[in-house]
Design a protein around this motif. Structure first.
Motif, mmCIF file in Angstrom:
data_model
loop_
_atom_site.group_PDB
_atom_site.id
_atom_site.type_symbol
_atom_site.label_atom_id
_atom_site.label_comp_id
_atom_site.label_asym_id
_atom_site.label_seq_id
_atom_site.Cartn_x
_atom_site.Cartn_y
_atom_site.Cartn_z
ATOM 1 N N LEU A 27 0.825 -1.208 0.000
ATOM 2 C CA LEU A 27 0.000 0.000 0.000
ATOM 3 C C LEU A 27 0.868 1.271 0.000
ATOM 4 C CD1 LEU A 27 -2.953 -0.734 2.444
ATOM 5 C CD2 LEU A 27 -3.092 -0.224 0.008
ATOM 6 N N TYR A 28 1.938 1.228 0.776
ATOM 7 C CA TYR A 28 2.863 2.367 0.834
ATOM 8 C C TYR A 28 3.446 2.643 -0.545
ATOM 9 C CZ TYR A 28 7.453 4.507 1.286
ATOM 10 O OH TYR A 28 8.552 5.293 1.102
ATOM 11 N N PHE A 29 3.871 1.562 -1.211
ATOM 12 C CA PHE A 29 4.519 1.701 -2.516
ATOM 13 C C PHE A 29 3.574 2.373 -3.517
ATOM 14 C CE2 PHE A 29 5.718 0.068 -6.710
ATOM 15 C CZ PHE A 29 7.079 0.303 -6.708
ATOM 16 N N TRP A 30 2.330 1.917 -3.555
ATOM 17 C CA TRP A 30 1.381 2.482 -4.505
ATOM 18 C C TRP A 30 0.963 3.889 -4.104
ATOM 19 C CZ3 TRP A 30 1.190 0.640 -9.140
ATOM 20 C CH2 TRP A 30 1.546 -0.687 -9.354
ATOM 21 N N ARG A 31 0.882 4.150 -2.797
ATOM 22 C CA ARG A 31 0.562 5.506 -2.355
ATOM 23 C C ARG A 31 1.654 6.483 -2.782
ATOM 24 N NH1 ARG A 31 0.059 4.690 2.970
ATOM 25 N NH2 ARG A 31 1.992 5.710 3.529
ATOM 26 N N GLU A 32 2.915 6.045 -2.669
ATOM 27 C CA GLU A 32 4.023 6.912 -3.068
ATOM 28 C C GLU A 32 4.041 7.153 -4.571
ATOM 29 O OE1 GLU A 32 6.570 8.439 -0.943
ATOM 30 O OE2 GLU A 32 4.795 8.064 0.251
ATOM 31 N N LEU A 33 3.493 6.205 -5.348
ATOM 32 C CA LEU A 33 3.462 6.368 -6.808
ATOM 33 C C LEU A 33 2.409 7.387 -7.251
ATOM 34 C CD1 LEU A 33 3.896 2.918 -8.597
ATOM 35 C CD2 LEU A 33 5.295 4.962 -8.825
ATOM 36 N N THR A 34 1.558 7.817 -6.322
ATOM 37 C CA THR A 34 0.518 8.788 -6.666
ATOM 38 C C THR A 34 1.133 10.042 -7.288
ATOM 39 O OG1 THR A 34 -0.764 8.033 -4.784
ATOM 40 C CG2 THR A 34 -1.462 10.084 -5.771
ATOM 41 N N GLY A 35 2.250 10.488 -6.745
ATOM 42 C CA GLY A 35 2.887 11.728 -7.213
ATOM 43 C C GLY A 35 3.214 11.690 -8.702
ATOM 44 N N PRO A 36 4.022 10.717 -9.157
ATOM 45 C CA PRO A 36 4.348 10.664 -10.593
ATOM 46 C C PRO A 36 3.118 10.513 -11.492
ATOM 47 C CG PRO A 36 5.790 9.197 -9.350
ATOM 48 C CD PRO A 36 4.786 9.728 -8.387
ATOM 49 N N VAL A 37 2.138 9.710 -11.046
ATOM 50 C CA VAL A 37 0.943 9.504 -11.888
ATOM 51 C C VAL A 37 0.155 10.807 -12.012
ATOM 52 C CG1 VAL A 37 -1.272 8.304 -12.055
ATOM 53 C CG2 VAL A 37 0.766 7.040 -11.381
ATOM 54 N N MET A 38 -0.034 11.506 -10.896
ATOM 55 C CA MET A 38 -0.774 12.773 -10.942
ATOM 56 C C MET A 38 0.004 13.819 -11.743
ATOM 57 S SD MET A 38 -3.615 12.298 -9.552
ATOM 58 C CE MET A 38 -4.230 13.971 -9.545
ATOM 59 N N ALA A 39 1.330 13.801 -11.621
ATOM 60 C CA ALA A 39 2.143 14.753 -12.391
ATOM 61 C C ALA A 39 1.972 14.493 -13.886
ATOM 62 C CB ALA A 39 3.615 14.622 -11.985
ATOM 63 N N ALA A 40 1.956 13.216 -14.288
ATOM 64 C CA ALA A 40 1.782 12.876 -15.704
ATOM 65 C C ALA A 40 0.420 13.344 -16.203
ATOM 66 C CB ALA A 40 1.937 11.365 -15.891
ATOM 67 N N TRP A 41 -0.611 13.118 -15.397
ATOM 68 C CA TRP A 41 -1.970 13.509 -15.778
ATOM 69 C C TRP A 41 -2.076 15.034 -15.929
ATOM 70 C CZ3 TRP A 41 -6.048 16.200 -13.325
ATOM 71 C CH2 TRP A 41 -7.295 16.056 -13.955
ATOM 72 N N LEU A 42 -1.507 15.755 -14.953
ATOM 73 C CA LEU A 42 -1.566 17.219 -15.006
ATOM 74 C C LEU A 42 -0.751 17.769 -16.174
ATOM 75 C CD1 LEU A 42 -1.361 17.981 -11.198
ATOM 76 C CD2 LEU A 42 -3.230 18.635 -12.720
ATOM 77 N N PHE A 43 0.359 17.108 -16.479
ATOM 78 C CA PHE A 43 1.194 17.545 -17.599
ATOM 79 C C PHE A 43 0.402 17.459 -18.913
ATOM 80 C CE2 PHE A 43 4.326 16.721 -20.965
ATOM 81 C CZ PHE A 43 5.146 17.833 -20.809
ATOM 82 N N VAL A 44 -0.288 16.328 -19.102
ATOM 83 C CA VAL A 44 -1.080 16.148 -20.327
ATOM 84 C C VAL A 44 -2.225 17.167 -20.359
ATOM 85 C CG1 VAL A 44 -2.534 14.536 -21.615
ATOM 86 C CG2 VAL A 44 -0.467 13.710 -20.487
ATOM 87 N N LEU A 45 -2.865 17.380 -19.199
ATOM 88 C CA LEU A 45 -3.975 18.334 -19.128
ATOM 89 C C LEU A 45 -3.493 19.750 -19.463
ATOM 90 C CD1 LEU A 45 -7.018 18.494 -18.323
ATOM 91 C CD2 LEU A 45 -6.238 19.222 -16.070
#
Lengths: 244, 124
Positions: free
Chosen positions: B19-37
Motif C-alpha cells: 500500500l505504501y509503494f502504490w501511495r508513493e506512486l501517486t505523485g508521478p501519476v498525478m504529475a503525468a496527468w496534469l502535464f497532459v492536461l
C-alpha cells in the motif's frame, strides 16, 4: 502434550568457512508451548553446537533474540512454532544489518546513532540541588510512557525499508527514544536533541511506511513518534520563540 | 561480515509495504496527468480548442484519467488514517489519535470536495 516435528531452515554464515551465507536444515521436536528460540536451543544443545545466536531472558524483555522468522522480524522468545502451519520454518538474522556470524548481527551502527541523540535526562539541576526530587504527574508520564517501553531489539530497523535502502538513516528506535526524552518534563535537552534529529539522515528521511510500529513487539509506535518529531522540528524552525 | 541487500521486489512482501509503494506512486501519476492536461489547456490558450477537445476525448487520456483517479482516491482515503496515527493535540494537553482524528479529516475532505464542485460547476 504430544510432540510433533518441524524443520528449521536456518540461514548460516561462517566467515571462517565460506564468504557467502548458506542454509542448513534441522528437524526439531516441538509442543504447543515451544517458541522458535526453544527450537534453536534444541538445535544447539542436541544437534549442532556450532550454531551461533543471541538470547538471554526468554521473556521478551532483553531484546536479544530478534531474528527473521519466515520473512518477518520477530522476537523468537515469544514466537510460537505452532503459529506456523508450515512443515518448514525459515530463520535468518535480522535484515538490513551486517551479519557477524550465523544469526548474530552487528549493532555498532545503532549504538553510535543512539549515543549521538543523548537519550537520557539532561540539565535539570535547579539551584544546584542534585538531591532534589522532580515529581511527575501521571499525565506527564503518559506523554512518553509508550516510547519508554523500547527494548532496543532492532526489529523496527529490520522492518524499515528506508533503513534498508539508506543505512545512514538514524532509524526508528533511536528517534523514538529521542522523542521519549523530549517529552519528559524533567528533561532540558530537548532543543539540542531535536536539532540532532533534523540532520540530513534524520526525521525527514522517514517516509512513514509504518511497518516499524506494526512489527514492534512492545507497541512503542516509533512511526508515530517520528511524525510528531517532524511537527516539533517544523514548529521549532518556523516559530523559534514558541519553545517546546 | 556481510551486509544483505534489499531486493527490488521488497514492496511485495507485506500488505503495508504494498500500500505504501502504490501511495508513493501517486505523485508521478498525478504529475503525468496534469502535464497532459496542461498541454491541452495551452492549446486552448493559443486559440486551438479542437486540440484540447481531441485530447480530452481520446481513449488514452480517459484511461490515464481513470488511473489517476484511482491513485488520488487511494491517497485521499489512506491519508486520514496516517493523520489519525500521528495524532493531534487535544484539550487538557492530551493527544487525540485514531478515528477521533481520521474521521473529521474525511468529513472535511468530503465537504471541501463538494464545495469545490459547487464553485466550479454551479457558482459561476
Amino acid at each position: 502434550m504430544a510432540e510433533r516435528t518441524v524443520t528449521l531452515r536456518i540461514k548460516r554464515y561462517r566467515p571462517e568457512r565460506s564468504p557467502e551465507p548458506f542454509y542448513q536444515e534441522y528437524k526439531v521436536p516441538y509442543r504447543d508451548d515451544t517458541v522458535v528460540l526453544d527450537a534453536l536451543n534444541h538445535v544447539k544443545d542436541e544437534i549442532d553446537p556450532t550454531l551461533t545466536y543471541r538470547w538471554s531472558c526468554r521473556m521478551g524483555i532483553c531484546g536479544s533474540c530478534g531474528m527473521t522468522v519466515n520473512g518477518a522480524p520477530k522476537l523468537t522468545c515469544e514466537t510460537f512454532v505452532r503459529e506456523y502451519r508450515t512443515p518448514v520454518i525459515t530463520v535468518g538474522p535480522l535484515e538490513h544489518f551486517p551479519v557477524m556470524k550465523d544469526l548474530v548481527i552487528d549493532l555498532t551502527d545503532f549504538l553510535v546513532k543512539l549515543r549521538g541523540l543523548e537519550p537520557y535526562i539532561q540539565g535539570r539541576t535547579e539551584g544546584g540541588d542534585l538531591g532534589k526530587e522532580f515529581l511527575q504527574s501521571p499525565a506527564e508520564v503518559e506523554r512518553f510512557r509508550q516510547q519508554s517501553l523500547c527494548i532496543n531489539c532492532m526489529i523496527c530497523y529490520s522492518a524499515c525499508p528506508v533503513y534498508g535502502h539508506e543505512p545512514e538513516f538514524l532509524g526508528p528506535a533511536a528517534l523514538a527514544l529521542a522523542y521519549r526524552y523530549n517529552m519528559d518534563s524533567r528533561d532540558r535537552g530537548g532543543p539540542e536533541r531535536l536539532r540532532r534529529t533534523m540532520v540530513k539522515d534524520g526525521i525527514f528521511q522517514c517516509t512513514f511506511v509504518g511497518e516499524c510500529s506494526h512489527a514492534c513487539p512492545k507497541e512503542v509506535d516509533p512511526a508515530g513518534a517520528i511524525q510528531r518529531l517532524k511537527i516539533q522540528g517544523a514548529l521549532a524552525t518556523l516559530l523559534p520563540r514558541r519553545g517546546r | 561480515m556481510y551486509r544483505p541487500r534489499m531486493g527490488a521486489l521488497w514492496w511485495t512482501r507485506s500488505r503495508r509495504y504494498f500500500l505504501y509503494f502504490w501511495r508513493e506512486l501517486t505523485g508521478p501519476v498525478m504529475a503525468a496527468w496534469l502535464f497532459v492536461l496542461l498541454w491541452g489547456l495551452v492549446g486552448v490558450a493559443r486559440g486551438d480548442p479542437s486540440a484540447a477537445h481531441a485530447l480530452v476525448t481520446s481513449p488514452g487520456f480517459l484511461a490515464l484519467s481513470a488511473v489517476a483517479l484511482g491513485f488520488s482516491l487511494l491517497h485521499s482515503i489512506t491519508w486520514p488514517g496516517l493523520l489519525g496515527w500521528v495524532g493531534m493535540p487535544a484539550p487538557g494537553g492530551k493527544l487525540a489519535t485514531g478515528p477521533k482524528v481520521a474521521i473529521p479529516f474525511v468529513v472535511l475532505w468530503i465537504i471541501g470536495s463538494l464545495l469545490l464542485w459547487f464553485l466550479l460547476f454551479r457558482g459561476f
